[in-house]
Write a protein that holds these residues in place. Structure first.
Motif, short mmCIF file in Angstrom:
data_model
loop_
_atom_site.label_atom_id
_atom_site.label_comp_id
_atom_site.label_asym_id
_atom_site.label_seq_id
_atom_site.Cartn_x
_atom_site.Cartn_y
_atom_site.Cartn_z
N ALA A 1 14.40 27.24 -34.10
CA ALA A 1 15.28 28.03 -33.24
C ALA A 1 15.82 27.17 -32.10
N LYS A 2 17.06 27.44 -31.73
CA LYS A 2 17.70 26.77 -30.59
C LYS A 2 17.95 27.83 -29.53
N GLY A 3 17.01 27.96 -28.61
CA GLY A 3 17.09 29.05 -27.65
C GLY A 3 16.76 30.35 -28.34
N ARG A 4 17.63 31.33 -28.20
CA ARG A 4 17.43 32.63 -28.85
C ARG A 4 17.93 32.64 -30.29
N LEU A 5 18.81 31.72 -30.63
CA LEU A 5 19.41 31.72 -31.96
C LEU A 5 18.61 30.90 -32.95
N ARG A 6 18.43 31.46 -34.13
CA ARG A 6 17.73 30.76 -35.21
C ARG A 6 18.74 30.45 -36.31
N PRO A 7 18.69 29.25 -36.89
CA PRO A 7 19.59 28.95 -38.00
C PRO A 7 19.08 29.57 -39.30
N PHE A 8 20.01 30.08 -40.09
CA PHE A 8 19.71 30.66 -41.39
C PHE A 8 20.68 30.08 -42.41
N ARG A 9 20.21 29.97 -43.64
CA ARG A 9 21.06 29.51 -44.73
C ARG A 9 21.06 30.58 -45.81
N CYS A 10 22.24 30.88 -46.35
CA CYS A 10 22.37 31.90 -47.38
C CYS A 10 22.08 31.30 -48.75
N LYS A 11 21.19 31.96 -49.50
CA LYS A 11 20.89 31.51 -50.86
C LYS A 11 22.04 31.81 -51.82
N THR A 12 22.84 32.83 -51.50
CA THR A 12 23.92 33.24 -52.38
C THR A 12 25.15 32.35 -52.28
N CYS A 13 25.66 32.14 -51.05
CA CYS A 13 26.91 31.38 -50.91
C CYS A 13 26.73 30.04 -50.21
N GLY A 14 25.54 29.73 -49.70
CA GLY A 14 25.28 28.42 -49.12
C GLY A 14 25.75 28.22 -47.69
N VAL A 15 26.19 29.26 -47.03
CA VAL A 15 26.70 29.16 -45.66
C VAL A 15 25.54 29.11 -44.67
N THR A 16 25.68 28.31 -43.62
CA THR A 16 24.71 28.27 -42.53
C THR A 16 25.25 29.11 -41.39
N ALA A 17 24.39 29.96 -40.80
CA ALA A 17 24.79 30.81 -39.68
C ALA A 17 23.60 30.97 -38.75
N PHE A 18 23.87 31.44 -37.54
CA PHE A 18 22.84 31.64 -36.53
C PHE A 18 22.72 33.12 -36.21
N SER A 19 21.48 33.55 -35.89
CA SER A 19 21.25 34.95 -35.56
C SER A 19 20.03 35.07 -34.66
N GLN A 20 19.98 36.16 -33.90
CA GLN A 20 18.81 36.48 -33.09
C GLN A 20 17.82 37.33 -33.88
N HIS A 21 18.27 37.92 -34.98
CA HIS A 21 17.43 38.79 -35.79
C HIS A 21 16.54 37.96 -36.72
N GLU A 22 15.34 38.43 -36.96
CA GLU A 22 14.41 37.72 -37.84
C GLU A 22 14.86 37.76 -39.30
N SER A 23 15.66 38.76 -39.66
CA SER A 23 16.13 38.88 -41.04
C SER A 23 17.42 38.12 -41.30
N GLY A 24 18.02 37.54 -40.27
CA GLY A 24 19.26 36.79 -40.44
C GLY A 24 20.47 37.57 -39.97
N PRO A 25 21.66 36.99 -40.10
CA PRO A 25 22.89 37.67 -39.67
C PRO A 25 23.12 38.96 -40.46
N GLU A 26 23.87 39.88 -39.87
CA GLU A 26 24.14 41.16 -40.51
C GLU A 26 25.24 41.05 -41.57
N LEU A 27 26.22 40.15 -41.36
CA LEU A 27 27.35 40.03 -42.26
C LEU A 27 27.45 38.62 -42.85
#
Length: 88
Positions: free
Chosen positions: A51-77
């Motif tokens: 995590a970088k501060g409040r944001l955690r990096p996530f990677r999508c298994k479906t499309c391969g995009v990297t995104a950041f989110s505060q939620h433990e389950s990842g971005p909503e969209l």
């Protein structure tokens, strides 16, 4: 004269209806080949690094995009169509 005025009003109403149904009411412009559809939640997000501060990096298994989110389950969209902060 009245026929021409009626024709202009019908054309304007159809243009407004078309613009609103293609996303014009969400601040999109009228021209440019149509509006983007809202992104759907079909990504499977997995944590990707520390995590970088409040944001955690996530990677999508479906499309391969990297995104950041505060939620433990990842971005909503899905962020696949996102460039320069705007949906394509």
């Amino acid at each position: 004269m009245t026929t021409a005025l009626l024709a202009i009003l019908v054309i304007a109403a159809l243009a407004l209806w078309s613009w609103r149904t293609r996303g014009g009411s969400r601040g999109m412009s009228m021209g440019g080949g149509g509006a983007a559809r809202p992104a759907k939640k079909n990504c499977k997000w997995v944590p990707d690094g520390e995590a970088k501060g409040r944001l955690r990096p996530f990677r999508c298994k479906t499309c391969g995009v990297t995104a950041f989110s505060q939620h433990e389950s990842g971005p909503e969209l899905c962020k696949r169509g996102l460039t320069d902060g705007k949906m394509n």
